[in-house]
Design a protein around this motif. Structure first.
Motif, short mmCIF file in Angstrom:
data_model
loop_
_atom_site.label_atom_id
_atom_site.label_comp_id
_atom_site.label_asym_id
_atom_site.label_seq_id
_atom_site.Cartn_x
_atom_site.Cartn_y
_atom_site.Cartn_z
N SER A 367 38.47 46.91 52.70
CA SER A 367 37.22 46.49 52.07
C SER A 367 37.35 45.07 51.56
O SER A 367 38.40 44.68 51.05
N SER A 368 36.29 44.29 51.69
CA SER A 368 36.36 42.93 51.16
C SER A 368 36.37 42.94 49.63
O SER A 368 36.66 41.93 49.00
N ALA A 369 36.05 44.10 49.03
CA ALA A 369 36.20 44.23 47.57
C ALA A 369 37.66 44.17 47.16
O ALA A 369 37.97 43.89 45.99
N PHE A 370 38.57 44.39 48.10
CA PHE A 370 40.00 44.42 47.82
C PHE A 370 40.48 43.15 47.13
O PHE A 370 41.29 43.19 46.20
N ARG A 371 39.96 42.02 47.55
CA ARG A 371 40.42 40.74 46.98
C ARG A 371 39.93 40.54 45.56
O ARG A 371 40.34 39.60 44.88
N ARG A 372 39.03 41.40 45.07
CA ARG A 372 38.49 41.26 43.72
C ARG A 372 39.04 42.32 42.76
O ARG A 372 38.56 42.46 41.65
N LEU A 373 40.04 43.06 43.21
CA LEU A 373 40.67 44.06 42.34
C LEU A 373 41.73 43.41 41.46
O LEU A 373 42.52 42.59 41.93
N ARG A 374 41.76 43.77 40.20
CA ARG A 374 42.75 43.29 39.24
C ARG A 374 43.19 44.47 38.38
O ARG A 374 42.67 45.57 38.48
N TYR A 375 44.16 44.22 37.53
CA TYR A 375 44.43 45.15 36.43
C TYR A 375 44.28 44.35 35.14
O TYR A 375 44.37 43.11 35.15
N ALA A 376 44.01 45.03 34.05
CA ALA A 376 43.81 44.36 32.76
C ALA A 376 44.98 44.67 31.84
O ALA A 376 45.43 45.81 31.75
N ARG A 377 45.47 43.64 31.15
CA ARG A 377 46.57 43.82 30.20
C ARG A 377 46.32 42.92 29.01
O ARG A 377 45.97 41.74 29.16
N TRP A 378 46.46 43.46 27.83
CA TRP A 378 46.35 42.69 26.60
C TRP A 378 47.28 43.32 25.57
O TRP A 378 47.85 44.39 25.82
N LYS A 379 47.47 42.70 24.47
CA LYS A 379 48.36 43.23 23.45
C LYS A 379 47.83 44.57 22.95
O LYS A 379 46.76 44.66 22.36
#
Length: 505
Positions: A367-379
């Motif tokens: 899927s072209s959505a693949f390039r827009r996947l991230r994970y979120a990390r914060w303190k």
């Protein structure tokens, strides 16, 4: 020393194209199960209305050559004259030093109708983009098709010489959906229902589905391993030696001039063992003893060779940041880890958890959505999957991947990070949480959380991405020649509330 004789080249080409002699010959690959992407690729590859070469990209042994041979069988059965189809595997030693144009000279006299010229493993020809573009420009009535593994994807995207002349088609490892269909277990274990015009999936036996999912994690990404039990029993040879080693010891060193192959191998083994864990150039360097510039370069090479997936991070404000310090590395195919080390067992919950994340990202690759996947990390928090969308890269939906039912037993405590992130981005109306066995829907305040077993989630993504991809490929195949492929992607599914992309999940 004698040069390779023309007659020897002719004999090899004739052996690779037996249909020239007998147009009704049975092509063995035609009887094998077809990848779910076959019909989409066929539309792209046989569309002579668009003056572009179709380039089939993907890792080693995911079925590119089988798909090409099935394409030939399909074309012959639909009236293509046998003399008008050429197949050549560029990595054959007998073809060393030949230009692409020379292959066309070896074809029999052209008959009526369109012609198809297929170059398998084209990356073994230096500057192949330039040669292929020249053929596309100068041969009328010929459809050129090529396959590429190793660093083909990176070179195709970065080299402007092929701009507007290539339509690339990514063939990822087997999805879990395909894995079940190859085994004939799809209809037995999956129920399909229609909800407001959308398909939803449930399982008749989550225990059996999880057992097969574990098999998928251990050896399920390669069609041959699924269909051949002897390959499954010797996957360290099949995957470790025949796939990974050829890429690390042959493909990448040849393409990039890498001298220290042991260092490259050591880095890949380190990344594979820690797949799914957060990393940085700094901590990889400290642990592996390899300097940061080399690590950065090698990670790019391993990505281009379809061995790993690099996923970047955002913070809880969804800021990407100018310098990406942290990231996660996933295996392009989870079963590579078991070939390198050992298969995971049912009691290896932690390892299965990380491999499950690999599997989820692997399902998204087409899927072209693949390039827009991230994970979120914060303190103090982390969210495993964030899809960015729109001009401002706002989060469309979020999700957590677990191989455990504990989050359901203590839902409020276990979903603190989801709740925190969703409160900061109130436009998010949907998210998911995967478990080991539990399904259903829960609410965090007004946020709907779709709960699904990880195995069923992977099945759903693999199946729905296929449906969206088929739509997109139809658009690309009939696009005007002046339109760049990059302009045609699934952004039209990406409205503000993410409803259409939520269907994929």
């Amino acid at each position: 020393m004698d040069q390779i004789a023309t007659n020897d080249i002719k004999r090899r080409i004739a052996r690779d194209n037996p249909w020239w002699v007998d147009g009704n010959i049975e092509i063995p690959e035609a009887s094998l199960p077809k990848r779910v992407y076959f019909h989409s690729f066929k539309r792209l590859a046989l569309d002579t209305a668009v003056k572009r070469a179709a380039v089939l990209l993907g890792p080693r042994r995911v079925g590119k050559t089988v798909m090409i041979k099935q394409l030939v069988a399909d074309a012959l059965s639909h009236g293509y004259h046998a003399h008008n189809i050429l197949y050549a595997s560029i990595d054959a030693p007998v073809y060393s030093g030949m230009s692409l144009e020379q292959f066309i000279d070896f074809m029999p006299s052209a008959e009526g109708g369109p012609r198809i010229v297929i170059f398998d493993e084209i990356q073994y020809l230096k500057d192949w983009e330039v040669h292929l573009k020249d053929l596309v420009d100068n041969y009328v009535g010929v459809k050129f098709v090529a396959t590429g593994s190793a660093a083909a994807a990176l070179r195709l995207k970065s080299n402007e010489s092929g701009a507007g002349r290539f339509s690339d088609f990514m063939l990822p490892p087997l999805t879990f959906y395909e894995f079940l269909t190859f085994l004939g277990k799809d209809e037995e274990l999956i129920r399909v229902a229609d909800s407001n015009g959308r398909s939803t999936y449930s399982t008749t036996n989550i225990v059996a589905l999880n057992e097969l999912f574990l098999d998928y994690l251990n050896y399920g990404g390669y069609p041959e391993a699924v269909l051949n039990s002897s390959i499954r029993d010797n996957q360290d040879q099949f995957i470790g030696n025949d796939i990974i080693d050829k890429v690390l010891l042959k493909d990448l060193p040849n393409l990039y001039g890498i001298q220290d192959t042991q260092q490259l191998n050591r880095l890949f083994s380190f990344l594979a063992y820690n797949a799914g864990k957060e990393a940085s150039l700094e901590n990889i360097s400290q642990t592996s003893g390899i300097n940061k510039p080399t690590i950065k370069k090698y990670i790019e090479y391993l990505e281009s060779a379809f061995l790993i997936i690099k996923v970047g991070t955002v913070d809880d404000n969804c800021n990407i940041g100018l310098r990406e310090r942290n990231f996660k590395i996933y295996l392009n195919n989870p079963s590579m880890r078991s070939a390198l080390f050992s298969p995971v067992a049912p009691e290896d919950s932690e390892s299965i958890g990380y491999l499950s994340e690999c599997a989820v990202f692997s399902q998204w690759q087409h899927s072209s959505a693949f390039r827009r996947l991230r994970y979120a990390r914060w303190k103090g928090g982390e969210v495993d999957v964030v899809l960015l969308g729109g001009a401002k890269d706002k989060p469309v939906w979020i999700g957590e991947i677990k191989w455990s039912d504990k989050p359901i037993k203590n839902f409020g405590e276990q979903t603190k990070s989801i709740k925190h992130f969703a409160k900061k981005h109130p436009h998010i109306k949907d998210c998911f949480l995967t478990t080991k066995t539990v399904s259903g829907t829960r609410l965090i305040d007004e946020l709907r959380v779709k709960v699904s077993p990880t195995a069923l989630y992977c099945y759903t993504v693999g199946r729905n991405v296929t449906k969206i991809n088929e739509f997109l490929q139809r658009q690309i195949a009939h696009a005007d020649d002046s339109i760049d492929d990059e302009e045609i992607d699934d952004d039209e599914f990406d409205d503000d509330d993410g409803e259409e992309l939520s269907e994929v999940r």
